[in-house]
Design a protein around this motif. Structure first.
Motif, PDB file in Angstrom:
ATOM      1  N   ARG A   1       0.849  -1.219   0.000  1.00 17.90           N
ATOM      2  CA  ARG A   1       0.000   0.000   0.000  1.00 17.90           C
ATOM      3  C   ARG A   1       0.867   1.245   0.000  1.00 17.90           C
ATOM      4  O   ARG A   1       0.550   2.231  -0.639  1.00 17.90           O
ATOM      5  N   ARG A   2       1.943   1.224   0.715  1.00 24.82           N
ATOM      6  CA  ARG A   2       2.790   2.412   0.821  1.00 24.82           C
ATOM      7  C   ARG A   2       3.688   2.592  -0.395  1.00 24.82           C
ATOM      8  O   ARG A   2       4.087   3.701  -0.728  1.00 24.82           O
ATOM      9  N   ARG A   3       4.040   1.492  -1.066  1.00 25.19           N
ATOM     10  CA  ARG A   3       4.880   1.622  -2.258  1.00 25.19           C
ATOM     11  C   ARG A   3       3.961   1.726  -3.471  1.00 25.19           C
ATOM     12  O   ARG A   3       3.874   0.819  -4.309  1.00 25.19           O
TER      13      ARG A   3
ATOM     14  N   HIS B   1       4.967   6.379  -5.869  1.00 28.68           N
ATOM     15  CA  HIS B   1       6.201   6.223  -5.083  1.00 28.68           C
ATOM     16  C   HIS B   1       7.279   5.555  -5.937  1.00 28.68           C
ATOM     17  O   HIS B   1       8.435   6.000  -5.964  1.00 28.68           O
TER      18      HIS B   1
ATOM     19  N   ASP C   1       8.798  -0.262   7.786  1.00 27.73           N
ATOM     20  CA  ASP C   1       9.639   0.862   7.328  1.00 27.73           C
ATOM     21  C   ASP C   1      10.943   0.334   6.752  1.00 27.73           C
ATOM     22  O   ASP C   1      11.443   0.823   5.728  1.00 27.73           O
TER      23      ASP C   1
END
Lengths: 498, 179
Positions: free
Chosen positions: A51-53, A57, B49
């Motif tokens: 989801r974050r990459r 991004h 992270d």
């Protein structure tokens, strides 16, 4: 950077203190039991990573990874394209529409109103009303009578006069244009298609046909005949339809080529007013391995915000396409410093009046984290010296530029962590501030590809992707970290020809 | 798939290769994160992270040394960034707060991995980080000082305090167990 020492393997020599002191048994137990402790992979976290990459991004990563290559490729392709277009432009050079033909001057010029000596009969035969040009435009030959074709008269009076006499050689002037009419010229049937066709190459038309074209065209246009001059074949015919070949060529087939310089001048001078949003990429390096920790602390507490530049630029453009530019450019780089000081409490005392008139003090205590947030600014004033090569194509102008910026003013203000990890201020105007930065940043290198579009004859719109590299550190030699920048942006503005 | 193929796939942003890398190394790295974190959620955050950093920076891996060691280094660095540097310098707990009765190491060896993890997790941030870096990862005090931006002497004192606190906690555990 420290290397990981695997359990049971000594991949690096121990420091002296460690050799002298045996491995602490407590450490050993924790290391043996927890060092390589296996665990099931937490696949539920994979979705969070996905989801974050996001695609944005990943695209940003690729851009950051390959931006230098991309920029070089862009400049190379742009330069190659300009070069290729210029070389291929020779195929587009066209032939002139109308041949610039010589005109014979007569010794006895005949005006529109007078002076032919044709016999009435021959004159009548010869008269060709301007509005009714003969098909093919014939010249009738009369050997006996000193007749000549009185070519083209647009008025009845002129026609009558044309019949009153004839000169052996006559030229008919049509305004500024002269048409040759020669005695004993054989009648020639002009090729109508040759006359009507435009852009017919000269080589395809015979000399006789050219002559007919010259004779016929003014009649078709209803042009007044004035006189006829003869015999000077080397002089070009001047006709409203005759244009200079280079003008015709340009109008019919615009091509990429050197820029146009004003007549009588060796170069054009332009003034550019530009502003540029930019991205500033900072590189921090520890000047000694002992300061890597300090470097990481600064990287953690500072982030890039934005950069921008703007200014005025004077350009001198020569006929060969070479351009030289200078001016004054102001640049700014902005960064944010965020530092967590620690826990803090905020006490608020509020007086509250009760219904019975008593006043009590209500005390509210809020516990939280305390941060320092500062917006750091670096200001630069530079004089650019840039050389470029320009090519023009219709309303567009393209130029490839490179050069150097000479910094003569560098000011900075803000906060960062000092080497002992406490926030300190830096300011060029404050002698008591932390002395990290230089007074000047020296020379920086510049490259760009400029695309200009002419809004009017004198004003052009400028769009210019550019980059600037600062080879010298912004910080002093005695400061622990080397701080350099590379900026990239797009110049937007106007170019005015002076 | 070999490690080299996996790394090349990750550089190409091949999702399957990235998932396989995560599957292979996330378990061990989660254990590393647990040692640095105060609780499980924090450990998972650090792990997420860290792997984002791994995939973002995989193109810098030069195929020298083990890829697992490279990933572990990133995980440790990510864990360190979680804590403010002041945590290492300004710990309020002093050595004098703990009894000076060293506990026999065998006491620790009788404890399971989960108990040991809990003991480490119970340490204050600064002690925990220094203990992990020195005792388990194998960094020297000089390397720890560089990493954390502290002095070598600070690193040594934090380690001593960490050991004493662990001993104290074990004694408490023994007392509770005996009840």
């Amino acid at each position: 950077m420290a290397k990981i020492v695997r359990i049971g393997q000594q991949k690096r020599p121990l420091a002296n203190q460690d050799i002298m002191k045996p491995n602490h048994p407590t450490d050993r137990i924790f290391r043996e039991k927890l060092g390589d402790l296996p665990a099931d992979p937490p696949m539920h976290l994979w979705e969070g990573i996905e989801r974050r990459r996001t695609p944005a991004h990943r695209a940003r990563l690729l851009a950051r990874r390959y931006w230098v290559a991309g920029l070089l490729l862009f400049l190379l392709v742009g330069g190659g394209l300009l070069w290729g277009l210029k070389n291929n432009a020779s195929d587009l050079v066209s032939q002139p529409l109308i041949v610039s033909t010589p005109v014979a001057k007569s010794e006895n010029p005949v005006s529109n109103n007078a002076q032919t000596t044709d016999t009435p009969k021959s004159a009548a035969e010869a008269v060709t009303p301007a509005t009714d040009a003969p098909e093919g435009g014939r010249l009738n030959e009369k050997k006996d009578a000193p007749t000549s074709r009185a070519p083209f008269f647009s008025t009845k009076a002129a026609r009558e006069k044309a019949g009153s006499g004839a000169n052996e050689n006559q030229t008919v002037k049509t305004g500024d244009h002269s048409i040759f009419s020669q005695k004993n010229t054989k009648s020639v049937h002009a090729d109508k298609s040759a006359i009507e066709a435009t852009g017919v190459p000269v080589a395809a038309i015979s000399e006789a046909q050219k002559m007919e074209m010259r004779l016929d065209i003014p009649a078709r246009l209803g042009v007044h005949s004035a006189g006829v001059t003869t015999s000077d074949l080397s002089k070009p015919m001047v006709s409203p339809l005759t244009m200079a070949p280079e003008v015709v060529a340009k109008k019919r087939s615009p091509r990429l080529g050197c820029p146009e310089i004003e007549k009588g001048k060796k170069f054009n001078i332009y003034l550019d007013a530009i502003v540029a949003p930019e991205y500033a990429r900072r590189t921090l390096e520890a000047r000694s391995p002992d300061h890597v920790g300090y470097l990481k602390a600064r990287e953690t507490t500072e982030k890039s915000r934005f950069a921008a530049s703007g200014g005025l630029r004077l350009s001198i453009l020569t006929k060969s396409g070479l351009a030289f530019r200078t001016g004054l450019i102001y640049s700014q780089i902005s960064e944010k410093f965020d530092y967590h000081i620690g826990n803090a409490q905020q006490i608020t005392i509020t007086p509250i009046q009760l219904p019975d008139g008593t006043v009590i003090m209500d005390t509210t205590i809020v516990f939280g984290d305390r941060f320092i947030t500062t917006y750091n600014r670096l200001h630069l004033l530079d004089i650019p010296l840039i050389a470029g090569y320009e090519l023009g194509y219709e309303k567009w102008t393209f130029s490839l530029n490179g050069g150097a910026f000479f910094n003569f003013l560098f000011r900075q203000k803000g906060k960062f962590l000092s080497p002992d990890l406490t926030p300190v201020s830096f300011s060029s105007g404050d002698a008591g501030a932390y002395p990290a930065f230089r007074d000047h940043v020296g020379v920086s290198f510049f490259g760009s590809l400029s695309i200009n579009y002419a809004l009017t004859d004198k004003i052009k719109w400028v769009v210019e992707p550019q980059f600037r590299y600062f080879p010298q550190s912004f910080t002093r030699n005695d400061y622990l970290l080397d701080q350099r920048y590379l900026t990239a942006g797009v110049n937007l503005g106007l170019r005015v020809q002076l | 798939m070999t490690e080299k193929d996996l790394v090349k796939g990750c550089i190409r942003e091949d999702r399957e290769c990235q998932k396989e890398v995560f599957r292979r190394y996330a378990g061990k790295m989660l254990t590393v994160c647990r040692r640095y974190a105060r609780h499980e959620m924090e450990a998972e955050d650090i792990l997420q992270d860290a792997f984002i950093q791994v995939f973002d920076k995989v193109h810098t891996f030069q195929f020298r040394g083990s890829f697992e060691g490279w990933v572990r280094r990133i995980v440790v660095n990510t864990a360190l960034k979680t804590f403010q540097k002041s945590a290492y310098k300004k710990e309020q707990i002093g050595i004098e707060n703990y009894p000076d009765n060293p506990v026999a190491p065998m006491v620790f060896s009788n404890l399971g991995e989960a108990d040991l993890l809990n003991l480490v997790a119970g340490l204050p941030d600064g002690y925990r980080v220094v203990f992990n870096l020195y005792a388990i990862e194998g960094y020297s005090h000089k390397e720890i000082a560089e990493l954390l931006g502290i002095g070598e002497s600070t690193s040594r004192s934090q380690l001593v305090k960490a050991r004493k606190m662990l001993q104290s906690r074990v004694l408490e555990l023994q007392k509770v167990a005996s009840f």
